[in-house]
Design an enzyme around this catalytic site. Structure first.
Site, PDB file in Angstrom:
ATOM      1  N   HIS A 223       1.412  11.159  -1.682  1.00  0.00           N
ATOM      2  CA  HIS A 223       0.218  10.925  -1.106  1.00  0.00           C
ATOM      3  C   HIS A 223       0.178  12.513  -1.104  1.00  0.00           C
ATOM      4  CE1 HIS A 223      -1.847   9.245   2.655  1.00  0.00           C
ATOM      5  NE2 HIS A 223      -2.587   8.788   1.545  1.00  0.00           N
TER       6      HIS A 223
ATOM      7  N   HIS B 265       0.806  -1.109   0.209  1.00  0.00           N
ATOM      8  CA  HIS B 265       0.322   0.032   0.142  1.00  0.00           C
ATOM      9  C   HIS B 265       0.601   0.973   0.107  1.00  0.00           C
ATOM     10  CE1 HIS B 265      -2.470   2.922   1.813  1.00  0.00           C
ATOM     11  NE2 HIS B 265      -3.159   2.695   0.444  1.00  0.00           N
TER      12      HIS B 265
END
Length: 628
Positions: free
Chosen positions: A197, A152
């Site tokens: 992110h 992830h």
């Protein structure tokens, strides 16, 4: 002092002082030594062969092979200089110990060191280092029949808020056998694409550099397909750029499906997709503000889940657990305040409407990923997962998984028989911690995405689980989770019994207490199918540098295919948090029976000198043929 025999081979006399006398033999080792030798003070190759066949389960071991093992062990020990034999120089010891003369022997102290050698007597089944193992599972079934080793936010080097993005963790994940790589893509300057992110202070890495490293390392550890998951926040011009780079860099490595297979009616098999890179999309993640709004209870419970209570805790463990839970509550409050600030940063994400995929990018997709709320034609909010007429991947947040497990568990197993299910960590796990992946696997969901940089127990469990099937990154699901099965979870009965006896801890890599000898204990746990999971521990051996234990732990397992044995050594402190000495996790199906050496690793998976000596036995329970 020992003497050389007539053939020039060194043997220890029964009354000699052993060069291995720094380790006291556990009672079980003494019993097995006496049994194999018939009460003699020395173990020759014939006695060792008996021990290896009867106790260690190494069928077919001959006296000659046992003799080679003794000589190799003695030669390595002598060559290392750690234990020189009296009257023997290091220059001559290897030559004299490795000759093909009369069989060498081991006394009880040398036998203990022989057992403590993880290279030859480790608890994991052997494989050739540096070489790809052949998988043992059938690899010709659809992708939906396999668990897949998944990362992830693969590009992150640390936490989810301010850490640097880099190609290094991508390379590391691929070299460790990971088969799902995730890139979050955003518009950059001058037509470039940056990976980071979104809505945080993470420092980006270039998309093109990531793709080049993926191509270079994709099939170093495994020949089976790599799934490149792209969370696209790109406008249409940057989508064209991404599609062009993927085609130019990956070339024939990339699997491009025909139009009628976007999405497919049924997935192809790992065997059919060998040495190919598959492109999957992923819906843009929910903003932190949205997750707080929808899942406030998850934020409140985030910290406490990592400190479970155990029914077999003694009073000292209760004190330790209470202290840790108190610290967790304090940290949870801090995390919540930070999370709310992060939420305010990411609220702007909600204001940006999603941009439609252009044809050049969409034609590359093979695995279409959807959130439950995007399955509008068949999905009722708060209802069960419902499969459609095409194979896709459902994208579930951690709280959504737990709600479905509680309210509609059978829908998860039925959906994942023909579709893929992906579960990702709750967005407020700012420290890159993880949920327990076995919760997803136990219900048939194939892709439990893990923050590999988190270095927590879910990382250990995930890495251990995918040591199965040759470490190829794909593991076949148990039969009861595959199409055609109608087995109910509640009907599963124990199929296999694992017995673990911790015998000895030694070769500690550091000293833990300055003013007293350390107090060691061992946590023994099973992770896997929810009814199999249990956590136990040995007693604390106080003020002991070389602890010996005798407790026996018995684990009846309903789904041994999912069971992971965790051994974790701690050094007990009465008024402070216990020191973590080391850990080792391994699938139960990969355990070697008998008295075995367990070499410990650090929290980050780095090897340590510290070792345990344990006795393992596996017993198939009656009527197992009527179970799964």
């Amino acid at each position: 002092m020992g003497t050389k025999d007539t053939m020039g081979c060194y043997c220890l006399a029964p009354h000699a002082v052993s060069p291995f006398s720094d380790c006291r033999a556990p009672d079980l080792v003494q019993e097995e030594f006496k049994k194999a030798t018939g009460g003699n003070a020395l173990m020759d190759s014939h006695a060792l062969a008996i021990f290896l066949r009867e106790n260690q389960g190494e069928e077919g071991v001959t006296d000659e092979e046992a003799n080679i093992q003794i000589r190799s062990f003695l030669a390595v020990r002598a060559h290392s200089g750690r234990h020189k034999f009296p009257g023997m120089s290091q220059r001559h010891s290897k030559r004299e110990l490795s000759g093909r003369q009369q069989p060498a022997t081991l006394d009880i102290s040398a036998f203990v060191k022989f057992l403590l050698n993880p290279e030859s007597n480790g608890h994991q089944k052997f494989f050739n280092k540096g070489l790809k193992k052949q998988p043992t599972d059938d690899m010709t079934a659809p992708l939906s029949h396999y668990y897949i080793f998944a990362s992830h936010n693969t590009y992150l080097t640390g936490n989810q808020l301010v850490s640097k993005c880099s190609t290094r963790p991508i390379v590391k994940a691929l070299l460790n056998g990971c088969r799902v790589i995730e890139l979050d893509c955003h518009d950059g300057k001058d037509g470039k694409i940056k990976v980071l992110h979104g809505g945080t202070l993470t420092k980006p890495v270039d998309f093109e550099d990531c793709i080049k490293e993926i191509k270079k390392h994709a099939f170093t550890a495994s020949d089976y397909p790599v799934i490149l998951t792209i969370e696209s926040h790109l406008d249409q011009e940057h989508q064209k750029r991404a599609a062009m780079l993927l085609k130019e860099i990956l070339g024939d490595m990339m699997f491009i499906p025909s139009p009628e297979h976007r999405p497919p009616i049924a997935f192809l098999s790992p065997e059919e997709l060998k040495n190919r890179i598959i492109i999957s999309d992923k819906p843009p993640g929910e903003s932190v503000a949205c997750q707080i709004k929808e899942e406030p209870e998850t934020l409140d419970n985030l910290g406490s889940k990592s400190i479970p209570r155990t029914d077999d805790s003694d009073s000292e463990e209760d004190v330790q657990a209470k202290w840790e839970r108190k610290m967790q509550r304090r940290q949870s409050k801090i995390a919540k305040n930070v999370a709310l600030k992060v939420a305010s940063m990411r609220c702007k994400d909600d204001e940006n409407p999603s941009i439609a995929k252009i044809h050049e990018f969409e034609e590359l997709l093979y695995i279409y990923c959807q959130k439950p709320k995007e399955m509008e034609a068949r999905q009722v909010k708060g209802g069960p997962l419902v499969a459609g007429d095409r194979a896709i991947m459902a994208n579930l947040a951690e709280p959504q998984l737990y709600r479905l497990i509680k309210e509609h568990p059978s829908s998860l197993t039925e959906f994942s028989k023909t579709n893929l299910g992906r579960v990702y960590p709750f967005g407020l796990r700012i420290d890159s911690s993880n949920a327990n992946p076995t919760d997803a696997w136990s219900h048939g969901l194939q892709v439990a995405a893990i923050n590999m940089q988190g270095h927590d127990r879910p990382v250990w469990i995930s890495q251990a689980f995918f040591k199965r099937n040759g470490g190829c990154g794909y593991v076949k699901k148990p039969d009861f989770l595959l199409p055609g099965s109608t087995v109910d979870f509640k009907s599963l009965q124990p199929k296999l019994e694992l017995t673990v006896k911790v015998l000895l801890g030694t070769d500690w890599h550091r000293h833990y207490d300055i003013f007293k000898k350390p107090d060691y204990f061992v946590k023994v746990a099973i992770h896997g199918f929810h009814d199999d999971e249990v956590k136990k521990r040995t007693e604390v051996k106080k003020r002991c540098s070389e602890p010996h234990w005798s407790e026996v732990f018995v684990f009846p397992l309903r789904v041994p295919e999912l069971a992971i044995l965790r051994l974790e050594v701690g050094e007990h402190d009465k008024f402070m948090r216990d020191d973590m000495v080391g850990q080792s996790c391994l699938p139960v199906t990969e355990l070697r029976q008998g008295i075995r050496a367990v070499k410990l690793e650090s929290k980050k998976g780095q090897p340590r000198n510290s070792k345990l000596l344990c006795d393992f036995s596996l017993c198939t329970l009656p009527r197992a043929d009527l179970l799964i």
